[in-house]
Scaffold this motif. Structure first.
Motif, mmCIF file in Angstrom:
data_model
loop_
_atom_site.group_PDB
_atom_site.id
_atom_site.type_symbol
_atom_site.label_atom_id
_atom_site.label_comp_id
_atom_site.label_asym_id
_atom_site.label_seq_id
_atom_site.Cartn_x
_atom_site.Cartn_y
_atom_site.Cartn_z
ATOM 1 N N THR A 33 0.688 -1.212 -0.089
ATOM 2 C CA THR A 33 -0.183 0.005 0.090
ATOM 3 C C THR A 33 0.953 1.334 -0.030
ATOM 4 O OG1 THR A 33 -1.739 -1.128 0.965
ATOM 5 C CG2 THR A 33 -1.865 1.358 1.344
ATOM 6 N N ILE A 52 -3.777 0.359 -2.886
ATOM 7 C CA ILE A 52 -4.186 -0.122 -1.584
ATOM 8 C C ILE A 52 -4.411 -1.714 -1.678
ATOM 9 C CG2 ILE A 52 -5.858 -0.113 0.194
ATOM 10 C CD1 ILE A 52 -7.024 2.433 -1.044
ATOM 11 N N GLU A 53 -3.538 -2.495 -0.966
ATOM 12 C CA GLU A 53 -3.315 -4.008 -0.958
ATOM 13 C C GLU A 53 -4.689 -4.547 -0.381
ATOM 14 O OE1 GLU A 53 -0.226 -7.273 -0.047
ATOM 15 O OE2 GLU A 53 0.352 -5.439 0.593
ATOM 16 N N VAL A 54 -5.420 -5.115 -1.235
ATOM 17 C CA VAL A 54 -6.874 -5.913 -0.524
ATOM 18 C C VAL A 54 -6.628 -7.117 -0.641
ATOM 19 C CG1 VAL A 54 -9.186 -5.876 -0.604
ATOM 20 C CG2 VAL A 54 -7.794 -3.565 -1.368
ATOM 21 N N ASN A 92 -18.247 1.691 -5.730
ATOM 22 C CA ASN A 92 -17.823 2.395 -4.622
ATOM 23 C C ASN A 92 -17.688 3.779 -4.577
ATOM 24 O OD1 ASN A 92 -16.010 0.043 -3.233
ATOM 25 N ND2 ASN A 92 -15.889 -0.439 -5.515
ATOM 26 N N GLU A 103 -11.712 1.924 12.213
ATOM 27 C CA GLU A 103 -11.673 0.820 11.320
ATOM 28 C C GLU A 103 -13.404 0.130 11.663
ATOM 29 O OE1 GLU A 103 -8.776 -1.791 10.579
ATOM 30 O OE2 GLU A 103 -7.082 -0.291 9.988
ATOM 31 N N ASP A 105 -16.232 -2.599 9.820
ATOM 32 C CA ASP A 105 -16.843 -3.419 8.581
ATOM 33 C C ASP A 105 -17.228 -2.406 7.185
ATOM 34 O OD1 ASP A 105 -16.102 -5.723 9.836
ATOM 35 O OD2 ASP A 105 -17.823 -6.424 10.250
ATOM 36 N N THR A 108 -12.557 0.771 3.671
ATOM 37 C CA THR A 108 -11.152 0.397 3.308
ATOM 38 C C THR A 108 -10.262 1.512 3.691
ATOM 39 O OG1 THR A 108 -11.480 -1.401 1.938
ATOM 40 C CG2 THR A 108 -9.548 -0.447 1.689
ATOM 41 N N THR A 110 -6.756 3.848 4.264
ATOM 42 C CA THR A 110 -5.438 4.090 3.734
ATOM 43 C C THR A 110 -4.786 5.267 4.044
ATOM 44 O OG1 THR A 110 -3.391 3.354 2.376
ATOM 45 C CG2 THR A 110 -5.387 4.452 1.288
ATOM 46 N N VAL A 118 -10.595 6.681 2.181
ATOM 47 C CA VAL A 118 -11.519 5.815 2.929
ATOM 48 C C VAL A 118 -12.594 5.433 1.564
ATOM 49 C CG1 VAL A 118 -13.506 5.215 4.428
ATOM 50 C CG2 VAL A 118 -11.649 6.833 4.964
ATOM 51 N N THR A 120 -15.602 3.119 0.217
ATOM 52 C CA THR A 120 -16.805 2.259 1.034
ATOM 53 C C THR A 120 -17.596 1.708 -0.362
ATOM 54 O OG1 THR A 120 -18.297 4.046 0.896
ATOM 55 C CG2 THR A 120 -16.974 3.927 2.771
#
Length: 224
Positions: A33, A52-54, A92, A103, A105, A108, A110, A118, A120
């Protein structure tokens, strides 16, 4: 200060060569990331993106109006590499927060050159608390460039305050030769500075100060 929604795209990059692919096309070291700059052969900016690493994939987040140029830059260069790019922008939302976000649920998060990015699902939107004027004040106060203002196809990363996103010891990437030569000779051209809000060359105008890209040898605005 708060949170603002961006006009942004999200690309989903998959395949075992995903990191080496992006690393060879941008200025920063992409092995996880990070924020990085996609540049042309002349070192001009195509876009500044957050990688961003997902899980086993990468989300690439950038400025919405620059999406087609980015895709036109990336897709022809896949060649035989194990890389697949999908555009998931429509499902998104993307925000920038000026402060750390807790953070939970569905988020994401970074750290970015802009603050905290962010991402979502469109089904879980956040409530923006910043307007455009407040976001501009935040950027001006922190010397943060933004697409369409300081970050344009006419400038290279050194011009617009993105020197920290150009990895000094990284190997070959598109635009690297020019940027390395500029740095080694100490001739990095115009730079991002803070100026008076009534300046003719202001690129972003805040309530007290503004941003501009100027040669700094004969001015002191960067210390305002």
């Amino acid at each position: 200060m708060g949170i603002i929604e961006l006009d942004a795209y999200v690309l989903f990059v998959s395949g075992k060569d995903r990191f080496t692919f992006l690393d060879g096309l941008s200025t920063n070291k992409v092995d996880g990331t990070c924020s990085t700059v996609l540049t042309t052969t002349k070192a001009k900016i195509i876009d500044v993106v957050d990688v961003i690493e997902v899980g086993d994939n990468i989300a690439v987040v950038g400025h919405g109006p620059y999406k087609e140029n980015v895709l036109n830059h990336l897709q022809p260069r896949i060649l035989q590499q194990d890389v697949t790019i999908r555009d998931i922008s429509s499902i998104n939302n993307v925000y920038v927060s000026t402060h750390p976000v807790k953070e939970r649920d569905g988020l994401t998060i970074t750290k970015s050159y802009l603050g905290y990015v962010v991402v979502t699902s469109i089904k879980q939107p956040l409530e923006p608390t910043l307007d455009e004027a407040e976001f501009t004040d935040y950027r001006v106060a922190n010397l943060i460039p933004f697409q369409g203002h300081e970050i344009t196809p006419k400038v290279h990363p050194y011009n617009c305050g993105l020197t920290h996103l150009v990895h000094e010891s990284k190997g070959c990437y598109i635009g690297q030769e020019i940027l390395t030569r500029m740095r080694s000779r100490g001739k990095m051209g115009k730079q991002l500075v803070r100026v008076a809000p009534d300046s003719d060359d202001a690129t972003s105008i805040g309530s007290e100060f503004a941003l501009a890209i100027r040669r700094i040898s004969s001015i002191n605005e960067s210390s305002i």
